[in-house]
Design a protein around this motif. Structure first.
Motif, PDB file in Angstrom:
ATOM      1  N   UNK A 173       0.877  -0.945  -0.096  1.00  0.00           N
ATOM      2  CA  UNK A 173      -0.244  -0.044  -0.054  1.00  0.00           C
ATOM      3  C   UNK A 173       0.955   1.293  -0.015  1.00  0.00           C
ATOM      4  N   UNK A 174       0.358   2.325  -0.481  1.00  0.00           N
ATOM      5  CA  UNK A 174       1.152   3.495  -0.761  1.00  0.00           C
ATOM      6  C   UNK A 174       1.328   4.153   0.797  1.00  0.00           C
ATOM      7  N   UNK A 175       2.560   4.601   0.909  1.00  0.00           N
ATOM      8  CA  UNK A 175       2.646   5.102   2.280  1.00  0.00           C
ATOM      9  C   UNK A 175       3.149   6.762   2.260  1.00  0.00           C
ATOM     10  N   UNK A 176       3.070   7.175   3.448  1.00  0.00           N
ATOM     11  CA  UNK A 176       3.495   8.738   3.607  1.00  0.00           C
ATOM     12  C   UNK A 176       4.549   8.954   4.770  1.00  0.00           C
ATOM     13  N   UNK A 177       5.115  10.142   4.622  1.00  0.00           N
ATOM     14  CA  UNK A 177       6.086  10.298   5.882  1.00  0.00           C
ATOM     15  C   UNK A 177       5.175  10.850   7.030  1.00  0.00           C
ATOM     16  N   UNK A 200       0.483  17.355   0.172  1.00  0.00           N
ATOM     17  CA  UNK A 200       0.273  15.763   0.013  1.00  0.00           C
ATOM     18  C   UNK A 200       1.292  15.194  -0.868  1.00  0.00           C
ATOM     19  N   UNK A 201       1.546  15.827  -1.892  1.00  0.00           N
ATOM     20  CA  UNK A 201       2.362  15.197  -2.856  1.00  0.00           C
ATOM     21  C   UNK A 201       4.029  15.016  -2.201  1.00  0.00           C
ATOM     22  N   UNK A 209      -1.630  11.240  -6.954  1.00  0.00           N
ATOM     23  CA  UNK A 209      -2.581  11.332  -7.878  1.00  0.00           C
ATOM     24  C   UNK A 209      -3.085  12.837  -7.866  1.00  0.00           C
ATOM     25  N   UNK A 210      -2.912  13.714  -8.896  1.00  0.00           N
ATOM     26  CA  UNK A 210      -3.389  15.080  -8.751  1.00  0.00           C
ATOM     27  C   UNK A 210      -4.466  15.208  -9.994  1.00  0.00           C
ATOM     28  N   UNK A 211      -5.851  15.533  -9.253  1.00  0.00           N
ATOM     29  CA  UNK A 211      -6.878  15.567 -10.229  1.00  0.00           C
ATOM     30  C   UNK A 211      -7.312  16.892 -10.708  1.00  0.00           C
ATOM     31  N   UNK A 431      -8.008   7.965  -1.311  1.00  0.00           N
ATOM     32  CA  UNK A 431      -6.758   8.295  -0.395  1.00  0.00           C
ATOM     33  C   UNK A 431      -5.292   8.577  -1.022  1.00  0.00           C
ATOM     34  N   UNK A 432      -5.186   8.398  -2.508  1.00  0.00           N
ATOM     35  CA  UNK A 432      -4.111   8.628  -3.180  1.00  0.00           C
ATOM     36  C   UNK A 432      -4.141  10.078  -4.007  1.00  0.00           C
ATOM     37  N   UNK A 433      -5.480  10.541  -3.926  1.00  0.00           N
ATOM     38  CA  UNK A 433      -5.765  11.665  -4.925  1.00  0.00           C
ATOM     39  C   UNK A 433      -6.237  12.835  -4.171  1.00  0.00           C
ATOM     40  N   UNK A 434      -5.757  13.995  -4.688  1.00  0.00           N
ATOM     41  CA  UNK A 434      -6.238  15.341  -4.169  1.00  0.00           C
ATOM     42  C   UNK A 434      -6.558  16.082  -5.536  1.00  0.00           C
ATOM     43  N   UNK A 435      -7.920  16.563  -5.245  1.00  0.00           N
ATOM     44  CA  UNK A 435      -8.464  17.222  -6.634  1.00  0.00           C
ATOM     45  C   UNK A 435      -8.189  18.656  -6.270  1.00  0.00           C
TER      46      UNK A 435
END
Ligand SMILES: Nc1ncnc2c1ncn2[C@@H]1O[C@H](COP(=O)(O)OP(=O)(O)OP(=O)(O)O)[C@@H](O)[C@H]1O
Ligand SMILES: [Zn+2]
Ligand SMILES: [Zn+2]
Length: 991
Positions: A173-177, A200-201, A209-211, A431-435
């Motif tokens: 799964x994608x992780x973040x700091x 977020x990125x 993912x940037x929508x 969860x992986x997207x910011x719009x």
């Protein structure tokens, strides 16, 4: 999903797609001789080499020209342009066996074409005395690169991207700091959603993912992200599917002083970008001097070869060139690696990031981040070319706009058109997207529909655009057209049916073209600049028809297919939806994303011209119609038709005064012609502030009443229908007369209802006394009716039917006029087709396809004859028609350049941008005023590269078969213009 599974399935689909493309090319090439290919502009025969040099940063550039000694001074008209991939052949033909090599066109002039051949083709040697053929090629480089990437992906073990691959295939799964980095924004103007996307990125470890819905500043955000990454010391590889998108990023990053490097063939880059290209930077590097010397030596050797008559001497020169080339290459490799390493951001198209290109000089783990912009328009396989180099990826795009163009319907439906972006959103959700949710383009009335239907209602309009209208632009007057963001011009019931030209598999609608023309006239007269307006149609045929009608008068007006407009914006957009048929078929309009793209190009104003009855059969289109009906202005095309053929209709003066009665739609219909035809000065001379508020008030009022407008219309329709029905029950009554208090809109309703019920209807009297009557159909009608045939011909029959009884159709006579013109055209087209077939037959070369088409053509023709010859004969007796043809032929004989009288019969050149013939001194687009169009066309073509890049419109070669059709239509439009001129009145009234 397992990587292997994805790879094997995708390889299969790519193969299918490739085969579909090859098949299409094969059919096309096999049935056409080299000569015909040349006349279609995709092949140049019997060229000689005029010179050869190293140019364009070390490539061998060969200049080809026609056989001057035989008096051929210029190349045949052709569609070659910079960036095209061409095959070079000896004169044996254009087969694989006779191919000498492939190259890229760098320059095309009237008298010569330059092609760059890569040095890596060592075996390449040109017979400078022989003759050569050049053929435009569909290129398979893209496929090869994608296949390579997929195969590498399959066997990938522990390179830099190993972890990312796991995430992108759902194995981890994608992780973040946990502790996000502190950072300061470079761009302090970012809105909250953009800031959130950036933070977020930065905090994501593998994937973000940037929508970015239309106009939300996706590029602005991506630029900020890249600058932040660079500041953190990351090396970034940034890609996009099209050259245009990449160049856009290069430009924006360069403005922010980032150290950018653009990969790609210089012939394909925008001029302003070329200074950032690898080749240009290489030319300025320390090694440049030595490299230049080597090149000079090579050039000398080339000249030497040319002078040598003896084979033996040539061999020496060739050996020398070979050695020089080797040295050049090692020196360049070192220099390139250095340049690549010192750049912060390397940019290329998705396929340009392949490991056979300059990136091969870099170690595998060089890059940290890979950014893919316009990701929703890319095939996933093309993304993998770059992704295999990354630890972390950022995907930006909008999957609610058009996906990549795919030729094989089957491959598309089996998943080839699913973009990586969409696949990841399906897998991981939000969860992986910011719009990005603030949009900086559209008036909120335009945005609201897209937001609600496509973006979960999450978009808001920035205050700087929220209320902006055309009338707020400098120099634009306040008239109704410039004060409304939404205008629906409804052609329902006006008889403006779509037409189809079978060879082109496309659709057109001449009636809509005429209405678009009137609306453009209104906008430009109000002071809106043509360059700020886009005319968009979903069908290429309609695009052609619109260009034919509008381009000469408004050279700066952009008229394009929806697909050609993705990624762009205009102050005003006029959208012609074309489809109008009784079946309610909407075909290719049913792709919601296509409509979304079309509508969201508009900043201040969108006008939709369509047959609501037809297009409402599709739920998404219905939502657009409903939105426009509720929040915008609605007009019926009926009143535009009156402008097109005013002699057929006497305006009822009472209409303008009876606004308080019956319907509110009528209220709208009433005074628009005045505002449209009044010159713009009207409001600029008057107190414009007052006018403004007056306009606004009115607008608000009509929006309020609009809410029930549809219902009112329904009620009214029901009322009238009931009256008609009770009349029909009573066999004693021969005629039903409606009161003269009916206004034009009521009469239109009567007209529609009568049409539907198959009744005869007629308007009588003038002015106040004008009224409409309905009667049962005459007995004779059924006897004349031709037997039912194929569905597609139904429309025509219906039209012919009316043509036969024009006297019964007073009210719809205006519509009928358009129809009769259309029929006239159809008839001539049919005749031409028949003549062609006849000729072919005589030459004994009937292709099977044509042979089978012929009987049907003949049938249609005879049918049309019985139907339409009455009109044709009445309007133009045979001799008259001959004179007409002669006049047209004469007009076609001379150069179209103002005041130039040169003949174009022998040496004329057709300009593809304005469709006119020019003499040799005027045919270059720049000379006669098509320069900008030629430039943007070239750019678009360059950006297309392969067939797989979406968003750039149709593939080149589709132009070529159309050229003939173009000419045919051009003739037809001339004929049409002339036939309207012959009818007195008209045009004068308009101006
Ligand atoms: N935070 C902001 N404040 C003001 N204007 C902005 C902001 N972000 C973007 N814009 C403006 O919005 C327009 C579109 O921005 P940008 O070019 O970044 O978007 P794009 O990615 O090209 O467009 P789209 O989102 O439609 O793909 C530009 O005119 C830009 O100046
Ligand atoms: Zn032109
Ligand atoms: Zn001329």
């Amino acid at each position: 999903m397992a990587v292997e599974q994805f790879v094997s399935k995708t390889l299969e689909l790519l193969q299918e797609e490739r085969e579909a493309e090859i098949e299409e090319n094969r059919i096309w090439q096999e049935n056409i001789s080299l000569k015909d290919l040349q006349s279609k502009g995709v092949c140049l025969l019997k060229l000689q080499i005029s010179s050869q040099s190293t140019g364009l940063y070390g490539r061998t550039v060969v200049i080809f020209e026609p056989r001057k000694h035989l008096g051929f001074t210029s190349l045949p008209s052709n569609s070659f342009g910079p960036g095209d991939i061409v095959g070079l052949y000896d004169t044996g033909g254009c087969t694989a066996a006779s191919q000498i090599g492939t190259g890229i066109v760098t320059r095309v002039s009237q008298t010569a074409i330059s092609v760059a051949f890569d040095d890596s083709n060592d075996g390449l040697s040109f017979d400078t005395d022989g003759l050569h053929n050049l053929l435009k090629l569909a290129n398979d480089v893209t496929y090869k690169r994608m296949k390579n990437a997929l195969n590498t992906l399959n066997g990938y073990r522990n390179g830099p991207a190993a972890n990312l691959i796991d995430v992108l295939f759902g194995n981890s799964t994608p992780s973040s700091q946990t502790q996000p980095n502190e950072f300061k924004f470079f761009n302090s103007n970012l809105d909250d959603s953009q800031r959130e996307a950036v933070s977020f990125t930065l905090s994501q470890r593998e994937l973000a993912v940037i929508h970015g819905p239309p106009g939300t500043g996706k590029t602005t955000t991506v630029v900020e992200i890249i600058l932040q990454a660079v500041k953190q010391g990351q090396k970034v590889l940034c890609c996009a599917p099209s050259n245009v998108a990449v160049d856009n990023l290069v430009e924006r990053l360069a403005q922010c002083k980032a150290k950018v490097l653009r990969l790609g063939h210089p012939a394909r880059l925008l001029e302003s970008i070329q200074k950032h290209s690898l080749d240009a930077i290489l030319a300025q590097s320390d090694s440049a001097g030595i490299i230049a010397d080597i090149r000079k030596d090579m050039d000398k050797a080339f000249v030497g070869i040319k002078k040598m008559r003896e084979r033996g001497d040539r061999v020496n020169y060739k050996r020398e060139i070979g050695e020089l080339r080797k040295e050049l290459r090692t020196r360049e490799a070192t220099a390139i690696a250095q340049i690549l390493k010192s750049a912060d951001v390397v940019l290329s198209t998705n396929t340009g990031a392949c490991h056979t290109g300059p990136l091969k000089y870099l170690p595998a783990e060089h890059f940290d981040w890979v950014v893919i912009d316009e990701c929703a328009q890319a095939l996933e396989s093309s993304c993998w070319i770059a992704l295999l180099r990354a630890r972390k990826c950022i995907l930006a795009g909008d999957y609610k706009q058009l996906p990549p163009t795919i030729k094989s319907q089957k491959a598309a439906s089996k998943g080839l058109s699913l973009s990586l972006m969409e696949r990841l959103i399906q897998m991981y959700g939000d969860s992986v997207v910011r719009m990005l949710t603030v949009q900086y383009r559209m008036n909120s009335a335009i945005m609201d529909w897209a937001s609600k239907e496509m973006y979960q209602g999450r978009l808001t309009a920035h205050s700087s655009v929220e209320k902006h209208l055309l009338k707020d632009l400098p120099g634009v007057a306040c008239v109704e057209e410039t004060s409304t963001p939404l205008l629906l011009i409804d052609t329902a019931g006006c008889g403006l049916s779509e037409m189809e030209v079978t060879e082109e598999q496309s659709k057109g609608n001449q009636g809509e073209v005429d209405i678009v023309e009137l609306h453009i006239k209104a906008l430009t007269e109000a002071g809106v600049k043509a360059k700020d307006i886009a005319v968009i149609a979903p069908y290429n045929l309609q695009v052609d028809l619109l260009r034919q009608k509008l381009s000469a008068r408004h050279p700066e007006l952009e008229i394009k297919s929806v697909d050609g407009f993705q990624g762009r914006e205009k102050e005003a957009v006029v959208l012609s939806l074309v489809r109008s048929n009784r079946k309610g078929a909407v075909g290719f309009l049913s792709e919601d994303r296509r409509i979304n793209v079309a509508v969201t190009r508009a900043r201040r104003h969108i006008a939709v011209v369509c047959d609501t009855q037809t297009v409402q059969n599709h739920a998404f289109l219905k939502s657009l119609i409903d939105h426009m009906t509720q929040h915008g202005e609605v007009r019926t095309a009926f009143e535009y038709i009156q402008d097109i053929a005013p002699q057929n209709y006497t305006r009822d003066p009472k209409d303008t005064k009876s606004s308080s009665s019956s319907t509110s739609t009528k209220q709208k219909v009433k005074d628009q012609p005045t505002s449209r035809t009044k010159p713009p000065q009207k409001s600029s001379t008057g107190s414009s502030a007052n006018e403004n508020t007056a306009g606004k008030e009115k607008h608000t009022k009509s929006s309020l009443t609009c809410l029930t407008e549809e219902e009112q219309k329904k009620n009214r329709t029901a009322e009238i229908t009931a009256q008609v029905e009770s009349f029909l029950k009573d066999s004693n009554q021969s005629e039903l007369q409606f009161p003269s208090s009916f206004n034009s809109h009521d009469r239109l309703l009567v007209h529609q209802i009568a049409e539907e019920m198959g009744l005869v209807h007629e308007s009588k009297g003038e002015g106040k006394d004008r009224c409409i009557t309905v009667a049962r159909p005459l007995e004779s009608t059924p006897a004349e009716e031709p037997p039912q045939e194929e569905e597609e011909e139904e429309e025509e029959e219906e039209e012919e039917d009316k043509v036969q009884n024009p006297q019964k159709e007073q009210l719809s006579q205006t519509a009928l006029d358009l129809k009769s013109l259309h029929l006239e055209r159809m008839k001539r087209e049919q005749q031409k087709r028949e003549e062609n077939a006849q000729q072919k037959k005589q030459q004994n070369i009937i292709l099977p396809a044509q042979a089978s088409k012929k009987p049907k053509a003949a049938k249609v023709k005879s049918k049309t004859k019985t139907g339409a010859c009455g009109i044709a004969a009445a309007a133009a007796p045979d001799e008259d028609f001959d004179t007409l043809i002669n006049a047209v032929i004469k007009a076609e004989r001379v150069c179209s350049f103002l005041r130039c009288k040169a003949s174009v019969l022998m040496l004329g050149q057709l300009c593809l941008f304005c469709n006119r013939q020019y003499c040799l001194s005027h045919h270059i687009p720049e000379v006669h005023g098509c320069g900008d169009k030629a430039k943007s066309h070239a750019r678009m073509r360059i950006s297309k590269e392969g067939v797989l890049y979406a968003g750039s419109g149709k593939k080149d070669k589709t132009m070529d078969p159309n050229k003939k059709a173009y000419l045919q239509r051009k003739l037809d439009s001339k004929l049409k213009d002339m036939s309207t001129q012959r009818k007195p009145k008209q045009k004068e009234n308009e101006s």
